[in-house]
Structures are given as C-alpha cells and as structure tokens.
Write an enzyme that holds these catalytic residues in place. Structure first.
Site, PDB file in Angstrom:
ATOM      1  N   ASP A 427      -7.235  40.564  35.915  1.00 31.22           N
ATOM      2  CA  ASP A 427      -7.892  40.037  34.720  1.00 31.22           C
ATOM      3  C   ASP A 427      -8.629  38.752  35.077  1.00 31.22           C
ATOM      4  O   ASP A 427      -8.192  37.981  35.920  1.00 31.22           O
ATOM      5  CB  ASP A 427      -6.872  39.772  33.603  1.00 31.22           C
ATOM      6  CG  ASP A 427      -5.914  38.635  33.928  1.00 31.22           C
ATOM      7  OD1 ASP A 427      -5.301  38.681  35.017  1.00 31.22           O
ATOM      8  OD2 ASP A 427      -5.782  37.720  33.109  1.00 31.22           O
ATOM      9  N   SER A 428      -9.789  38.556  34.452  1.00 28.34           N
ATOM     10  CA  SER A 428     -10.587  37.345  34.607  1.00 28.34           C
ATOM     11  C   SER A 428     -10.917  37.101  36.081  1.00 28.34           C
ATOM     12  O   SER A 428     -11.574  37.919  36.708  1.00 28.34           O
ATOM     13  CB  SER A 428      -9.853  36.163  33.976  1.00 28.34           C
ATOM     14  OG  SER A 428     -10.694  35.050  33.854  1.00 28.34           O
ATOM     15  N   ALA A 429     -10.424  35.985  36.656  1.00 29.33           N
ATOM     16  CA  ALA A 429     -10.668  35.727  38.075  1.00 29.33           C
ATOM     17  C   ALA A 429     -10.097  36.840  38.941  1.00 29.33           C
ATOM     18  O   ALA A 429     -10.676  37.215  39.968  1.00 29.33           O
ATOM     19  CB  ALA A 429     -10.052  34.379  38.473  1.00 29.33           C
TER      20      ALA A 429
END
EC number: 3.1.1.23
Length: 707
Positions: A427-429
């Site tokens: 998720d995200s990074a």
C-alpha cells in the site's frame, strides 16, 4: 447525486434563512443574526458562481476515467467534495430555519459552524478554479502537468499561502465516511497535542501529562485545533512525522491490533544475512543469474522481514528458519504446540511491502490487515521491513525489497509455501516498491510474480499538479507539505547516509514509557471527542483566532491578508475578478521535488519507458476516490492498458489514503480490504499462467543488482 438539485436546495435554504432573519421579528440574537445573514449571502454568492463551474466539469470529467465501468479521477473527486460541503451547509441551514426561535437554539454556535463551512466553501471554490486551469492547459484525458514546471510551482505556491485551518477544525473530515470522523478527530487532536510538546525536554511522564492537559482545549476549541494543525503540517520537520507515525509501533497499539485482528499461529521476525543468491533465469531455467545483497549507501547489510501465517505449515518450525528469527515475538514451534496440526506447504505466497511514505512504520503496524489476509486466503505472508528514509534514501529500500523477493523464491519451503503462485502486495509507498521490484526482476531476467495487488500506490514521486493532488490542501492524513517531505527524503534530497541501527523503523527514538503514555493519549482524546463532539452535543465558547473565518470573510480582509504576505501578489494564481481565496498567516515552505532522481523510472514508475513496463504481471490497483494520489493510480492503469498490459482498477468511495490500516474501524474500510483480498485471490486462482518473460537486451541483463 444531481448537482442541480443540490445547488437549487442551497439557493432555497439561503433565501429562506435571509428572509426569516431579516424579517420583522422579536429575535434576541442581534449581532449574531447579522453574522448569519452575512454568511448566508456569502454562501449564496459562492453557490451561484460555482454552479456553472461544476456543470463544465460534469460535462467532460468522464473523459478522464480509466474506463466507463470505473468512474474515478481527480475532477470527479473535487466535484464530489464540493457537493458534500454544500449538503452539510444545506443541512445546517435547514436546522437554523426550523429552530431559530426555539428555547434551546444556540445562535452563536450555529453561526460559528456556518461560518466555518463558508470558509471551507470559499477554499473549495479556489480549488475548482485551479482545476479549471489544469483541465484547460492539459490534453484531454491527461491528469498531470508533467511538462509545465511553472504551473506545478504555482500550485505549490498556492498551497503555501492558502488558508487551510478551516478544514481541520469544525469541518474536519466532512468528505469522508461518517464512521471515520471520530477517528480523524482523534488523530488530529493527538497530533497537535504531541506537536505542542515535541522537542521539549520532558520525561516520558511529563510529556504525556502535558499532552493530556493540552488535548482538552483542542477538543472544545475547533478553531484553535485547526490553526495549530495547520502550523504543524507546514512547519515541523521530518523527524516529528517519523516519531508520530511510529507511535503505531508502540506495544499498547500493536497489542490492541493483535487482540482485535485474526489470531495467527506463526508471527516470526527474521533477519536474513547479506549473502549473494543465484536464481534461474526466467527465459532459460538451465541458466542462472546472480543477485547481490543490498549494497547502496553503506555496503552489504541484512534484510529484516516478518513471516505471518494463520496456520503453521511445514518448514515454518524448521531450525533453518528459526535460526533467522530475532525472537520478537518468540517463535512458535509445532513441537511446543502438540495439539496444533501442521499443514502442508501452501502453493501460494504473498510478499508484502508496507506503506508509510518511505520514512516510517514497519510490518508491525500493518499486522492488523495482514493477519486477516492470511486467514481469508489461507496463505503465508512475508512482509519486508526495508530501511527507511531519510537515513536510507533510494535505492536502499528497493534493493532490500528485491533481495527479499529473490530470497523468498529460493527459500519458499522455509516459509510454508511451494511458491507456485506468488503475489506482491503493498500500500502507498509499498505499492510503489511492488511495481519497481517487478521492473527490477524483469530487467534482471528473474521470474516475475504471478500478479501484483497495490492499494493507493504512489507511482509519481513529484509535486506535479493534478486535480486529485489539490486535495492535499484539505486532507488531514496527506497534506502537501508532509507529502513533499517524504518524497524528498526518499529521493535523498536530505540524505544523511548513515547506517540505521537495527529496528530504526520503530520507536528507538522515543522512550518506551513515552510511547505507551502517548498511546494512552490517543485513547483519552477519543473519549474526549465522544463526550464533546457528539452530533447531539456541541461545545460553546470557542474563541476567535486571527485566522478564524469570522475575521476573514470579506474580500477586503482577504486582500489585506494577501498583501501582508511575504510573497508578492503576482506569485499567486489568477482567479476570476472579485474573488480571492482566504490566505493563511502561517505560511508554509514546501520544497518542490526537483531532485533528478525523482524522474528515475525505478522511483516514479509512471515515468518509466514502455520497455521497462512491458512484461509486467497482471496489476490490480485498488484506489480511493478521496485520496490525493488517486490520479497516480488512474494514469498508471491507463498507461499499462494502452500498452496491452493486464491491469484492473477499482475505486472505492468515501475513504482516505491509508484505508487498509483502518480496516477495523468501519464497514466501508472492511469492504475495501475485502476487495483487496479478492484481487489477490484472482491472482492465485487465475487459469492462465503469467506470460513468459521475453529475452531482454544485454544492457538490462547485465544490470548491477545493487540498484
């Protein structure tokens, strides 16, 4: 939602209130009634100006969707947020019209509430005008101003000077699911209380006690809370954000997560030594490729990981695996649990990279949903604790994640899997790292995973303007100033180039007693919120601030604030005549992402040339309509689709960035997490195998594995 009905309702309710408050009556409100009338007229003016703007977006924003079945892009989101604000105003104005002569009607409170939403509406109007500039200057279907550096720098300047406190006070989280608003209020109150004591020479007990004492004023005074949160998000350094986000690593919070989440029989932390690996080439298994251990910045070093499994499987209690365990928590062996039946090796394996902006958190803070995934899919999960920025900028994290992936393929039998099907998830990074690890595997000639599931991934690590990134002006979880700090840290703009100590991603910078007590603060703030901010109760006596809406409503006041800014007037974007957004007295310094590394395709995969993306496994993206990084997902999915690469995009509603970590807080976040599980199930159950990897050019085959 029909925008015409919303604007019609807004016009009607404003007229009703103005006629009631200005008509002949014996209302005892005096100056408060004047404030209400002034506010209603300003709202009316904003609404009349915005209706044609919204109409222009509604007519064209479908051109920016991924496809007809997936409505979602930054332009849609801005309209959605605006209509949500208008509906809150309509609801409040109807309440005022129906109860203004009641014995328990609190005129001052309702006027202050309406003024706060009027300020928010003014700033949203500015965002719509900025989005108009984007839609006029970009090609149809293009969501980013990748070629217009001047335009992107202008947006950064606007963020730096525009008033944002109104979105963090009474209006906090109005755009999100109602079930999440108490949580967001808890986070913001905890953050501003922690920010007030941050950097002071206090013991753990003293800091927590002071924070608890100061948190109360932020509960009963939303304007003060908003102003302080604006100051924090614009001025405090990266170390503050690292230490605050890492509070999720504290024993109390992780202990609660483990109690509330699915139990697992295996939860091992592993330290894998830096030993060169040899893996078969995907194009010819008779040949092998050498994979070096992570080398960037400080040379070879171990890689830390966490193995989570709902059921104990063969290999997971082996001496070879347990010898790698850091014994935190103590390893669980089948010999110690004779009543537990050991399961055979799973054909599936998930390799997970956590989010945290490349600068904070570890697998420990993401355990809550990883445990659920392991149970729902009956699969072992290996989560990688890569080194964090700014101490370990690019390419250290990518090298460690790639090495962990290769090590898992070679040692899958220790993890309880045959690795017939491998899914990368993040998720995200972590989503960024999933994609770039696949790119690195392809360029190295090594087997790619069978599929990738990424949630709200960061695929463009720049401050380039896009409609969804305008949300950084109002997002309590992802303000532009904080986002830019994270991106610059990963790019090495503030590289410290020192080897972090073991466990540097956790709470090593804070005393354990401080962390636990600050965790207590979060719970305490939540209890305050339930008492003071319940919809049926309201807090009176909120004091007026220099940046409060009450003092900033008129255009004259706006112009005065803008002229007193250290920036020249010509630095601001041009708006329609007679309109200016509210300006902040607390100016932000946002460092644009100008480091050349940002445009490296292994940093910003959206900028990668087609030959680095062709051959990726199926990519399943789950994004949120209210996420500032939504356009990252839409544009990356479009790029893969236009290349003929297998890709899906799912856009969930009413949730913020980071919704996976909130999966236990509401039904909406549970559903979003379930969508991620189903996408991974598709990867594991797909009938067609991953296409064979094409033979790569010699320049790619000889790539140095250090990154």
């Amino acid at each position: 939602m029909d925008y015409k009905l919303v604007f019609a309702a807004l016009e009607t309710v404003c007229e009703d209130n103005i006629s009631i408050l200005c008509g002949p009556s014996d209302l005892p409100y005096g100056a408060v009634a004047t404030r209400l009338v002034t506010c209603m007229r300003q709202i009316q003016e904003h609404g009349r100006a915005l209706e044609p703007v919204v109409a222009s977006f509604v007519a064209v924003y479908h051109h920016y969707d991924f496809d007809a079945r997936t409505p979602g892009n930054g332009y849609r989101t801005l309209v959605k947020v605006l209509l949500s604000c208008l509906l809150h105003i309509v609801h409040k104005a109807r309440y005022i019209a129906s109860n203004y002569n009641g014995a328990f009607f609190r005129a001052d409170h309702n006027a202050t509430e309406l003024e706060a939403y009027c300020s928010a509406l003014c700033q949203l109007r500015a965002l719509l005008y900025l989005a108009q500039r984007l839609i006029n200057d970009n090609e149809c279907g293009q969501l980013y101003s990748l070629q217009d550096g001047d335009l992107s720098s202008k947006f950064v300047q606007e963020y730096s000077s525009m008033h944002k406190a109104c979105f963090y006070g009474r209006c906090l989280g109005f755009q999100f699911s109602p079930a999440l608003r108490p949580f967001l209020q808890t986070i913001v109150i905890s953050m501003v209380s922690y920010g007030e004591t941050y950097g002071k020479q206090q013991s753990g007990l003293g800091m927590a006690a002071l924070s608890l004492l100061t948190s109360g004023k932020y509960v009963i005074d939303p304007e003060l809370r908003g102003a302080e949160f604006e100051r924090i998000t614009q001025n405090l350094d990266m170390q503050f954000w690292k230490s605050f986000w890492n509070l999720t690593e504290s024993g109390l919070i992780t202990g609660f997560n483990r109690i509330a989440s699915s139990p697992v029989q295996v939860n091992l932390t592993l330290t894998v030594p830096p030993v060169a690996l040899r893996l078969p080439l995907a194009s010819d298994p008779n040949l092998t490729a050498s994979v070096s251990p992570p080398l960037a910045l400080w040379g070879p070093g171990p890689v830390h990981m966490r193995l989570i499994s709902h059921e104990i499987r063969e290999g997971q209690d082996s001496e070879d695996l347990l010898s790698l365990s850091r014994r935190d928590p103590p390893p669980i062996s089948a010999s110690q649990l004779p009543w537990v039946q050991k399961q055979p090796l799973s054909p599936w394996l998930i390799i997970h990279f956590h989010g945290g902006g490349f600068v904070a958190q570890t697998s420990r803070s993401h355990e809550n949903y990883l445990r659920t995934w392991s149970k729902e899919l009956s699969v072992p999960i290996l989560s990688v604790d890569y080194s964090l920025s700014p101490e370990a900028p690019f390419p250290r994290a990518l090298e460690e994640c790639f090495y962990a992936y290769c090590w898992a393929l070679k040692n899958c039998h220790l993890l309880g899997s045959t690795a017939e099907r491998v899914c990368l998830a993040g998720d995200s990074a972590g989503g960024n790292l999933c994609i770039t690890v696949c790119m690195k595997a392809m360029s190295s000639g090594i087997r790619v995973p069978n599929g990738v599931m990424v949630a709200y991934p960061a695929t463009l690590l720049t401050t380039d303007a896009s409609p969804s990134r305008l949300l950084t002006l109002i997002d309590p979880l992802l303000p532009l100033g904080v986002l830019a700090k994270c991106l610059n840290a990963y790019a090495g703009a503030d590289c410290q180039s020192v080897q972090p100590a073991v466990g540097s991603g956790s709470l090593s910078a804070l005393g354990r007693d401080t962390a636990v007590l600050l965790s207590d603060l979060t719970q305490g703030a939540s209890n305050w919120i339930q008492s003071f901010l319940d919809p049926t109760r309201t807090s009176g006596g909120a004091r007026s601030l220099s940046s409060s809406p009450r003092r900033s409503q008129s255009n004259t006041a706006n112009k005065t604030a803008a002229q007193s800014s250290t920036q020249d007037c010509e630095d601001h974007m041009e708006y329609p005549e007679g309109f200016q957004p509210l300006r902040s007295e607390c100016l932000a310094f946002v460092r644009p992402t100008t480091c050349p590394i940002i445009k490296n395709p292994f940093v910003s995969p959206l900028l990668a040339p087609n030959n680095l993306l062709r051959g990726l496994p199926p990519v399943h993206i789950v994004a949120s309509a209210l996420d500032a990084l939504l356009d990252d997902s839409v544009m990356f999915a479009k790029k893969l689709r236009d290349m003929g690469q297998p890709v899906t995009l799912t856009v969930v509603e009413d949730l913020p960035h980071g919704f996976l970590s909130l999966s236990q807080l509401s039904k909406e976040t549970e559903v979003a997490s379930a969508i991620c599980v189903e996408q991974m199930r598709k990867i594991f159950q797909q009938e067609d195998p991953t296409p064979s990897l094409p033979r790569w050019p010699e320049t790619y085959m000889s790539t140095n594995h250090s990154g």
